[in-house]
Design a protein around this motif. Sequence first.
Motif, short mmCIF file in Angstrom:
data_model
loop_
_atom_site.label_atom_id
_atom_site.label_comp_id
_atom_site.label_asym_id
_atom_site.label_seq_id
_atom_site.Cartn_x
_atom_site.Cartn_y
_atom_site.Cartn_z
N THR A 110 0.73 -62.93 9.91
CA THR A 110 1.04 -62.15 11.10
C THR A 110 0.13 -60.94 11.16
N VAL A 111 -0.38 -60.70 12.36
CA VAL A 111 -1.19 -59.51 12.64
C VAL A 111 -0.50 -58.74 13.75
N CYS A 112 -0.39 -57.45 13.58
CA CYS A 112 0.18 -56.60 14.63
C CYS A 112 -0.72 -55.39 14.80
N ILE A 113 -1.12 -55.15 16.03
CA ILE A 113 -1.98 -54.01 16.36
C ILE A 113 -1.17 -53.02 17.19
N GLU A 114 -1.25 -51.75 16.83
CA GLU A 114 -0.52 -50.70 17.54
C GLU A 114 -1.48 -49.83 18.34
N TYR A 115 -0.99 -49.27 19.43
CA TYR A 115 -1.72 -48.27 20.18
C TYR A 115 -1.08 -46.93 19.88
N ARG A 116 -1.87 -46.02 19.30
CA ARG A 116 -1.41 -44.65 19.02
C ARG A 116 -2.45 -43.70 19.57
N GLN A 117 -2.00 -42.62 20.20
CA GLN A 117 -2.94 -41.66 20.78
C GLN A 117 -3.69 -40.88 19.72
N SER A 118 -3.12 -40.76 18.53
CA SER A 118 -3.83 -40.13 17.42
C SER A 118 -3.37 -40.82 16.14
N ASP A 119 -4.10 -40.59 15.05
CA ASP A 119 -3.79 -41.28 13.80
C ASP A 119 -2.36 -41.06 13.33
N ASP A 120 -1.86 -39.85 13.51
CA ASP A 120 -0.52 -39.54 13.01
C ASP A 120 0.57 -39.62 14.07
N ALA A 121 0.24 -40.06 15.28
CA ALA A 121 1.23 -40.18 16.35
C ALA A 121 2.03 -41.47 16.19
N ASP A 122 3.19 -41.49 16.82
CA ASP A 122 4.00 -42.70 16.84
C ASP A 122 3.35 -43.72 17.76
N PRO A 123 3.50 -45.02 17.44
CA PRO A 123 2.94 -46.04 18.33
C PRO A 123 3.67 -46.05 19.66
N VAL A 124 2.92 -46.33 20.74
CA VAL A 124 3.52 -46.40 22.07
C VAL A 124 3.47 -47.82 22.63
N ALA A 125 2.73 -48.70 21.97
CA ALA A 125 2.67 -50.10 22.38
C ALA A 125 2.15 -50.92 21.20
N MET A 126 2.44 -52.23 21.23
CA MET A 126 1.98 -53.09 20.15
C MET A 126 1.83 -54.51 20.65
N ALA A 127 1.03 -55.29 19.91
CA ALA A 127 0.86 -56.72 20.18
C ALA A 127 0.81 -57.44 18.84
N THR A 128 1.48 -58.59 18.77
CA THR A 128 1.55 -59.36 17.54
C THR A 128 1.03 -60.77 17.77
N THR A 129 0.29 -61.28 16.79
CA THR A 129 -0.26 -62.64 16.86
C THR A 129 0.02 -63.35 15.54
N LEU A 130 0.39 -64.61 15.63
CA LEU A 130 0.61 -65.46 14.46
C LEU A 130 -0.67 -66.23 14.17
N ALA A 131 -1.07 -66.28 12.91
CA ALA A 131 -2.26 -67.02 12.50
C ALA A 131 -1.83 -68.15 11.57
#
Length: 157
Positions: A110-131
Amino acid sequence: MSTPHRAAALALALGIVLLAGLTGCSGGGDPGAAATEAPPEMSQAERKATLPDLEQEANSVAEGMVEVMAKGDLSTTGAEYVAAHPLGEHHHLGKWEIRERDVTGLVSGTVCIEYRQSDDADPVAMATTLAQYSPADGSVREHRETTPVGTGLNVGC
């Protein structure tokens, strides 16, 4: 009030005015400084707009994971992969997990990528893909697959 007291009071008042003028007396500080310290909150529409790029990035990283699986190097970490294949701006690897081969030889991850406005910010969106990767074993062809399994707003991996 005597003349010496008036002169001292005047000097003190002028000193305060001069100090306030040099340092600024707005109390709230520089409005531009607040914007650089913490990015402004994103609207829901802005967060939704990040999802297609996150999905594409998650799929790309999952394809890389399948290549790693095909080479048999199940010890490769997400940090190693991202160091060799940097992610897009504000994209952060939230999850890279390769599971052990099952009895059929299939390896999944499983891969999950997060969108964060800065390195230490909380994620505001994510997408997950199964390999998934399964080596050929005579009767079965080699199998390589990536499947998007979800996106979300205000959630992390």
